[in-house]
Design a protein around this motif. Structure first.
Motif, PDB file in Angstrom:
ATOM      1  N   PHE A   1      19.197  11.576  29.966  1.00 34.43           N
ATOM      2  CA  PHE A   1      19.148  12.493  28.826  1.00 34.43           C
ATOM      3  C   PHE A   1      17.753  12.630  28.202  1.00 34.43           C
ATOM      4  N   GLY A   2      16.752  11.951  28.768  1.00 33.75           N
ATOM      5  CA  GLY A   2      15.389  12.058  28.244  1.00 33.75           C
ATOM      6  C   GLY A   2      15.227  11.488  26.848  1.00 33.75           C
ATOM      7  N   LEU A   3      15.909  10.388  26.546  1.00 31.00           N
ATOM      8  CA  LEU A   3      15.889   9.813  25.196  1.00 31.00           C
ATOM      9  C   LEU A   3      14.592   9.052  24.922  1.00 31.00           C
ATOM     10  N   THR A   4      14.252   8.961  23.651  1.00 29.37           N
ATOM     11  CA  THR A   4      13.120   8.160  23.179  1.00 29.37           C
ATOM     12  C   THR A   4      13.682   7.050  22.303  1.00 29.37           C
ATOM     13  N   TYR A   5      13.249   5.808  22.534  1.00 29.08           N
ATOM     14  CA  TYR A   5      13.798   4.660  21.808  1.00 29.08           C
ATOM     15  C   TYR A   5      12.722   3.940  20.992  1.00 29.08           C
ATOM     16  N   LEU A   6      13.131   3.445  19.821  1.00 30.42           N
ATOM     17  CA  LEU A   6      12.428   2.356  19.148  1.00 30.42           C
ATOM     18  C   LEU A   6      13.345   1.156  19.291  1.00 30.42           C
ATOM     19  N   PHE A   7      12.922   0.166  20.085  1.00 25.55           N
ATOM     20  CA  PHE A   7      13.788  -0.966  20.420  1.00 25.55           C
ATOM     21  C   PHE A   7      13.328  -2.194  19.642  1.00 25.55           C
ATOM     22  N   ILE A   8      14.113  -2.559  18.625  1.00 24.86           N
ATOM     23  CA  ILE A   8      13.809  -3.710  17.771  1.00 24.86           C
ATOM     24  C   ILE A   8      14.542  -4.924  18.313  1.00 24.86           C
ATOM     25  N   SER A   9      13.813  -6.020  18.522  1.00 30.82           N
ATOM     26  CA  SER A   9      14.451  -7.199  19.118  1.00 30.82           C
ATOM     27  C   SER A   9      13.639  -8.458  18.855  1.00 30.82           C
ATOM     28  N   HIS A  10      14.339  -9.605  18.956  1.00 27.87           N
ATOM     29  CA  HIS A  10      13.678 -10.913  18.964  1.00 27.87           C
ATOM     30  C   HIS A  10      13.474 -11.413  20.387  1.00 27.87           C
ATOM     31  N   ASP A  11      14.237 -10.858  21.328  1.00 22.76           N
ATOM     32  CA  ASP A  11      14.208 -11.322  22.710  1.00 22.76           C
ATOM     33  C   ASP A  11      13.029 -10.674  23.431  1.00 22.76           C
ATOM     34  N   LEU A  12      11.949 -11.428  23.599  1.00 19.37           N
ATOM     35  CA  LEU A  12      10.725 -10.874  24.167  1.00 19.37           C
ATOM     36  C   LEU A  12      10.888 -10.511  25.634  1.00 19.37           C
ATOM     37  N   SER A  13      11.749 -11.223  26.359  1.00 17.74           N
ATOM     38  CA  SER A  13      11.984 -10.911  27.766  1.00 17.74           C
ATOM     39  C   SER A  13      12.658  -9.553  27.912  1.00 17.74           C
ATOM     40  N   VAL A  14      13.606  -9.268  27.027  1.00 13.95           N
ATOM     41  CA  VAL A  14      14.285  -7.967  27.040  1.00 13.95           C
ATOM     42  C   VAL A  14      13.301  -6.860  26.680  1.00 13.95           C
ATOM     43  N   VAL A  15      12.464  -7.108  25.685  1.00 13.62           N
ATOM     44  CA  VAL A  15      11.458  -6.125  25.269  1.00 13.62           C
ATOM     45  C   VAL A  15      10.503  -5.820  26.414  1.00 13.62           C
ATOM     46  N   GLU A  16      10.071  -6.848  27.113  1.00 16.20           N
ATOM     47  CA  GLU A  16       9.162  -6.651  28.250  1.00 16.20           C
ATOM     48  C   GLU A  16       9.822  -5.816  29.343  1.00 16.20           C
ATOM     49  N   HIS A  17      11.130  -5.990  29.517  1.00 12.41           N
ATOM     50  CA  HIS A  17      11.874  -5.290  30.571  1.00 12.41           C
ATOM     51  C   HIS A  17      12.084  -3.810  30.249  1.00 12.41           C
ATOM     52  N   ILE A  18      12.329  -3.491  28.990  1.00 11.65           N
ATOM     53  CA  ILE A  18      12.770  -2.125  28.652  1.00 11.65           C
ATOM     54  C   ILE A  18      11.656  -1.255  28.062  1.00 11.65           C
ATOM     55  N   SER A  19      10.579  -1.851  27.542  1.00 12.95           N
ATOM     56  CA  SER A  19       9.612  -1.095  26.739  1.00 12.95           C
ATOM     57  C   SER A  19       8.417  -0.590  27.548  1.00 12.95           C
ATOM     58  N   ASN A  20       7.888   0.555  27.113  1.00 11.89           N
ATOM     59  CA  ASN A  20       6.619   1.079  27.639  1.00 11.89           C
ATOM     60  C   ASN A  20       5.441   0.595  26.806  1.00 11.89           C
ATOM     61  N   THR A  21       5.651   0.514  25.485  1.00  9.26           N
ATOM     62  CA  THR A  21       4.642  -0.019  24.577  1.00  9.26           C
ATOM     63  C   THR A  21       5.306  -1.032  23.651  1.00  9.26           C
ATOM     64  N   VAL A  22       4.494  -1.911  23.065  1.00  9.16           N
ATOM     65  CA  VAL A  22       5.022  -2.967  22.187  1.00  9.16           C
ATOM     66  C   VAL A  22       4.164  -3.061  20.933  1.00  9.16           C
ATOM     67  N   GLY A  23       4.843  -3.142  19.772  1.00  8.51           N
ATOM     68  CA  GLY A  23       4.168  -3.402  18.508  1.00  8.51           C
ATOM     69  C   GLY A  23       4.616  -4.748  17.959  1.00  8.51           C
ATOM     70  N   VAL A  24       3.684  -5.518  17.421  1.00  3.87           N
ATOM     71  CA  VAL A  24       3.986  -6.848  16.874  1.00  3.87           C
ATOM     72  C   VAL A  24       3.779  -6.805  15.367  1.00  3.87           C
ATOM     73  N   MET A  25       4.821  -7.182  14.615  1.00  2.12           N
ATOM     74  CA  MET A  25       4.744  -7.189  13.158  1.00  2.12           C
ATOM     75  C   MET A  25       4.715  -8.611  12.610  1.00  2.12           C
ATOM     76  N   TYR A  26       3.973  -8.776  11.509  1.00  2.00           N
ATOM     77  CA  TYR A  26       3.946 -10.051  10.799  1.00  2.00           C
ATOM     78  C   TYR A  26       3.881  -9.768   9.310  1.00  2.00           C
ATOM     79  N   LEU A  27       4.891 -10.214   8.580  1.00  2.73           N
ATOM     80  CA  LEU A  27       4.933 -10.117   7.119  1.00  2.73           C
ATOM     81  C   LEU A  27       4.704  -8.676   6.636  1.00  2.73           C
ATOM     82  N   GLY A  28       5.377  -7.731   7.290  1.00  2.74           N
ATOM     83  CA  GLY A  28       5.322  -6.340   6.864  1.00  2.74           C
ATOM     84  C   GLY A  28       4.205  -5.514   7.455  1.00  2.74           C
ATOM     85  N   SER A  29       3.264  -6.144   8.158  1.00  2.00           N
ATOM     86  CA  SER A  29       2.114  -5.427   8.718  1.00  2.00           C
ATOM     87  C   SER A  29       2.149  -5.463  10.241  1.00  2.00           C
TER      88      SER A  29
END
Length: 371
Positions: free
Chosen positions: A225-253
């Motif tokens: 369906f050509g979907l675009t995702y923002l995938f929020i997770s704690h599981d870094l292995s899953v994020v590495e498997h599914i994501s094209n790009t990754v953002g890392v947040m710390y204390l709101g930034s």
């Protein structure tokens, strides 16, 4: 002649203005969401919880961005603020070139089907009083996605696409397992024919075998369906498997952002290094150099001055305690906010900010002594 000059100058100003949309479906610029802290008696605002504190990123059409970080760092709040489920404090969120917060209620209602969310807990996000067919189809009927005569067939097709037989329509949520409930949540989002879905920890409440099924389902639906995702997770292995790009947040930034391969192979920020060192390796003979962070996560209601991570960072410099690091592109497509990678101009500005902060602190100390 003057009118022609004014028109041409106005046209040049428009052309110089940043263009939104194009290859990027979602663009977030300096997004801020603070929650006020009220006093117990007079209900005055005595402070703010800085849940999201000035994050910036973009998501290309048909791609997945992973958003990771410790619990309480503002990931879910960022996702909900982007969809305007929560009103922002400041900043801008562009969806397909439209600034979401500037839309009227009528305009936002038209846009709602294109932006959906899959919540973390499949047990509490489904109404126990409605059958599955109604849960999935309620919004379809409200937004007139299909003609009334095609409604039943459409819901059946959506359920089949998510691995749910059509005869489940008349059953209730309590009759399903956790994995099946999450499929219902995904079907509910998919039924509105969206372009963008925020997946707010969609597999955290499921066991490992079911997690794999849901992740594969999300990837297949994205392809179909050509979907675009923002995938929020704690599981870094899953994020590495599914994501094209990754953002890392710390204390709101946002502290780091890059393509998945680049950020996992070469993390720049000390917090990202510590976070990724915690990924388990399925080989007992491999020794992993784990980075143990000292101290606990500071309160978002009273974050540290300067770099928010300096209280737990083993590479902390004196400037980190006073000056906020700039969000800058250290390498091509690799963004980071850390004084370790300051340019000479940024270093000079940070040192000037440090001297100003020290002078201000000394002045306040002298005033306290005088009192």
């Amino acid at each position: 002649m003057e009118e022609k000059k004014n028109v041409s100058s106005a046209a040049s100003n428009v052309s110089d203005a940043p263009q939104h949309g194009g290859e990027y479906l979602v663009e977030v610029e300096n997004l801020v969401k603070w929650f006020p802290i009220k006093s117990s008696f007079f209900r005055r605002t005595i402070g703010n919880v800085r849940a999201v504190d000035g994050i910036t990123f973009k998501i290309k059409r048909g791609e997945t961005m992973g958003l990771v970080g410790e619990s309480g760092c503002g990931k879910s709040t960022a996702g909900r603020t982007m969809l305007r489920l929560i009103e922002k404090t400041s900043g801008e969120v562009y969806f397909d070139g439209q600034e979401v917060s500037s839309l009227s209620r009528k305009e936002l209602r038209k846009l709602r089907p294109r932006m959906q969310i899959v919540f973390q807990d499949p047990y509490s996000s489904l109404s126990p009083r409605l059958p599955v067919g109604e849960i999935i189809g309620e919004a379809v009927r409200e937004h007139h996605i299909v003609p009334p005569e095609e409604y039943d067939d459409y819901i059946s097709r959506v359920m089949n696409a998510c691995g749910l037989p059509a005869y489940y329509k008349d059953r209730y949520p309590h009759e399903f397992s956790g994995g099946q409930r999450q499929r219902i949540c995904i079907a509910r989002a998919l039924a509105l024919n969206p372009d963008f879905i925020v997946c707010d920890e969609p597999v955290s409440a499921l066991d490992v075998s079911i997690q794999a099924q849901i992740i594969n389902l999300l990837k297949r639906l994205q392809k179909d369906f050509g979907l675009t995702y923002l995938f929020i997770s704690h599981d870094l292995s899953v994020v590495e498997h599914i994501s094209n790009t990754v953002g890392v947040m710390y204390l709101g930034s946002m502290v780091e952002y890059a393509a998945t391969e680049k950020i996992f192979s070469h993390p720049l920020h000390p917090y990202t290094e510590a976070l990724f060192s915690a990924i388990p390796v399925p080989d007992p003979d491999v020794k992993v150099n784990r980075i143990i962070l000292k101290g606990s996560l500071p309160s978002p209601a009273n974050p540290p001055h300067g770099c928010k991570f300096h209280t737990r960072c083993d590479k902390c410099m004196e400037v980190c305690k006073y000056a906020v690091p700039e969000w800058s592109e250290v390498e091509s497509g690799h963004w980071c906010a850390c004084h370790l990678y300051d340019t000479p101009e940024q270093k000079a500005a940070a040192e000037a900010a440090m001297e100003d902060a020290r002078a201000k602190g000394q002045k306040e100390d002298e005033q306290e002594k005088a009192i």
